[in-house]
Scaffold this motif. Sequence first.
Motif, PDB file in Angstrom:
ATOM      1  N   LYS A 312       0.819  -1.208   0.000  1.00  0.00           N
ATOM      2  CA  LYS A 312       0.000   0.000   0.000  1.00  0.00           C
ATOM      3  C   LYS A 312       0.859   1.267   0.000  1.00  0.00           C
ATOM      4  N   VAL A 313       2.182   1.086   0.038  1.00  0.00           N
ATOM      5  CA  VAL A 313       3.105   2.217   0.026  1.00  0.00           C
ATOM      6  C   VAL A 313       3.620   2.419  -1.395  1.00  0.00           C
ATOM      7  N   ARG A 314       3.398   3.591  -1.953  1.00  0.00           N
ATOM      8  CA  ARG A 314       3.889   3.922  -3.283  1.00  0.00           C
ATOM      9  C   ARG A 314       5.263   4.580  -3.165  1.00  0.00           C
ATOM     10  N   ILE A 315       6.050   4.445  -4.220  1.00  0.00           N
ATOM     11  CA  ILE A 315       7.383   5.038  -4.247  1.00  0.00           C
ATOM     12  C   ILE A 315       7.547   5.798  -5.563  1.00  0.00           C
ATOM     13  N   THR A 316       7.942   7.063  -5.451  1.00  0.00           N
ATOM     14  CA  THR A 316       8.091   7.916  -6.646  1.00  0.00           C
ATOM     15  C   THR A 316       9.313   8.805  -6.495  1.00  0.00           C
ATOM     16  N   LYS A 317       9.832   9.247  -7.639  1.00  0.00           N
ATOM     17  CA  LYS A 317      10.923  10.224  -7.609  1.00  0.00           C
ATOM     18  C   LYS A 317      10.381  11.648  -7.472  1.00  0.00           C
ATOM     19  N   GLU A 318       9.159  11.840  -7.959  1.00  0.00           N
ATOM     20  CA  GLU A 318       8.547  13.164  -7.893  1.00  0.00           C
ATOM     21  C   GLU A 318       7.709  13.278  -6.626  1.00  0.00           C
ATOM     22  N   TYR A 319       7.641  14.509  -6.118  1.00  0.00           N
ATOM     23  CA  TYR A 319       6.826  14.750  -4.921  1.00  0.00           C
ATOM     24  C   TYR A 319       5.349  14.540  -5.260  1.00  0.00           C
ATOM     25  N   PRO A 320       4.640  13.654  -4.527  1.00  0.00           N
ATOM     26  CA  PRO A 320       3.236  13.378  -4.837  1.00  0.00           C
ATOM     27  C   PRO A 320       2.333  14.511  -4.352  1.00  0.00           C
ATOM     28  N   THR A 321       1.273  14.763  -5.097  1.00  0.00           N
ATOM     29  CA  THR A 321       0.369  15.873  -4.749  1.00  0.00           C
ATOM     30  C   THR A 321      -1.032  15.384  -4.373  1.00  0.00           C
ATOM     31  N   ASP A 322      -1.268  14.072  -4.464  1.00  0.00           N
ATOM     32  CA  ASP A 322      -2.624  13.570  -4.254  1.00  0.00           C
ATOM     33  C   ASP A 322      -2.764  12.735  -2.981  1.00  0.00           C
ATOM     34  N   THR A 323      -1.868  12.911  -2.017  1.00  0.00           N
ATOM     35  CA  THR A 323      -1.929  12.145  -0.786  1.00  0.00           C
ATOM     36  C   THR A 323      -1.322  12.956   0.350  1.00  0.00           C
ATOM     37  N   HIS A 324      -1.424  12.462   1.587  1.00  0.00           N
ATOM     38  CA  HIS A 324      -0.964  13.214   2.753  1.00  0.00           C
ATOM     39  C   HIS A 324       0.281  12.618   3.403  1.00  0.00           C
ATOM     40  N   ASN A 325       0.336  11.306   3.521  1.00  0.00           N
ATOM     41  CA  ASN A 325       1.413  10.652   4.274  1.00  0.00           C
ATOM     42  C   ASN A 325       2.640  10.494   3.379  1.00  0.00           C
ATOM     43  N   ILE A 326       3.538  11.471   3.452  1.00  0.00           N
ATOM     44  CA  ILE A 326       4.676  11.540   2.527  1.00  0.00           C
ATOM     45  C   ILE A 326       5.977  11.606   3.317  1.00  0.00           C
ATOM     46  N   LEU A 327       6.889  10.693   3.017  1.00  0.00           N
ATOM     47  CA  LEU A 327       8.196  10.684   3.655  1.00  0.00           C
ATOM     48  C   LEU A 327       9.268  10.674   2.575  1.00  0.00           C
ATOM     49  N   LYS A 328      10.282  11.515   2.735  1.00  0.00           N
ATOM     50  CA  LYS A 328      11.384  11.577   1.787  1.00  0.00           C
ATOM     51  C   LYS A 328      12.517  10.684   2.267  1.00  0.00           C
TER      52      LYS A 328
END
Length: 388
Positions: A312-328
């Motif tokens: 359920k955890v997505r991984i992207t190089k770009e900063y996501p804009t459609d969700t709240h729980n974001i960790l770099k």
Amino acid sequence: MNGSPNSGSGCNFAPWSDPKEKPLIRFDAVTKKFGDFVAIDNLNLKIYEREFFALLGPSGCGKTTLMRMLAGFEQPTMGSIMMRQQHLTDIPPHRRPVNMMFQSYALFPHMSVEQNIAFGLKQEKRPKAEIKDRVEEMIALVQLQAFAKRKPHQLSGGQRQRVALARSLAKKPKLLLLDEPLGALDRKLREQTQFELMTIQEKLGTTFVIVTHDQEEAMTVASRIALMDQGKLVQVSTPREIYETPNSRYVADFLGDVNIIGGHILGPDDKEDDIVQLAWHEDYAPLRIRLPQPVSFPEKGTERWVAVRPEKVRITKEYPTDTHNILKGKVLDIAYTGNISTYHVETEDGQIIKSQEANLEHLHRRAITWDDEVYVHWRAGGCVLLER
């Protein structure tokens, strides 16, 4: 799960949710001690007719002791075990409507397949015609017609397992106990046999109770799973419920892979009334968790944990804009297991977060690879809030 009456998903078979339904087996305040050691600790449990019920847990958790008490090989120190309205503790093992299939199969090496299956029926002095018909029925059930005259040493491991199953079912027990029945089989054969067991159980309607330490096996075959630890029931639920909504960090961690982050309750979200915020690090935005209905908010400041499964955890190089729980973070490691890849990401505060993705195409070149700076993120409804 295959959607059969014994599967935990996509079907109406759920007698445990009907207060009018009477259980086949009931453990009432059962305790079992061996000297000073408490193997089973004040346990209460109901098992219903036609269930494929799994006792799951690590070595020493008490699951085998529980099965041995059902079989009559052990007696409770305190409490009672009932089958319908009858106390099982008053009935010796050989008179119980219960049979047990052992991990070793325990086949008689000098007897053929059909003789092994007929053994228990002959011991009860059943009529010859009845024995013949029942043996033929059992051999057909486990699809061993071509092997009826063979001895156990002339069979494969999977075939011996089916003979042992047929022998256990020949006397038409109300309850069949399976003690790590597939442990001796290789992985591919074990997976195939799991579905064979489910099909046979569904055809006969016999209640099966399986003891296993293999979580995938329990998730595949069971209508419900009882997860045990140190002689106690930790959670009893359907495979879907116990995986998606574990009631503790122990359950979340035991069943499948999981990311767990601790923090303190801030309070409800300003915009959505079913989302609670959890402060987990002073330098980062709070995590948001969607609570199940009816919503009950924990008290502000109380310690809680968030559990989120890697898939359920997505991984992207770009900063996501459609969700709240974001960790770099940075990709520390990648595990490739054929159908999926698991990314181990070390966040800026030192947390290791795992993200899983299906390998939908050949990986000639990964879009994300080792040492890449990435964002891991998940939706508020993709995680669970845990109290303990």
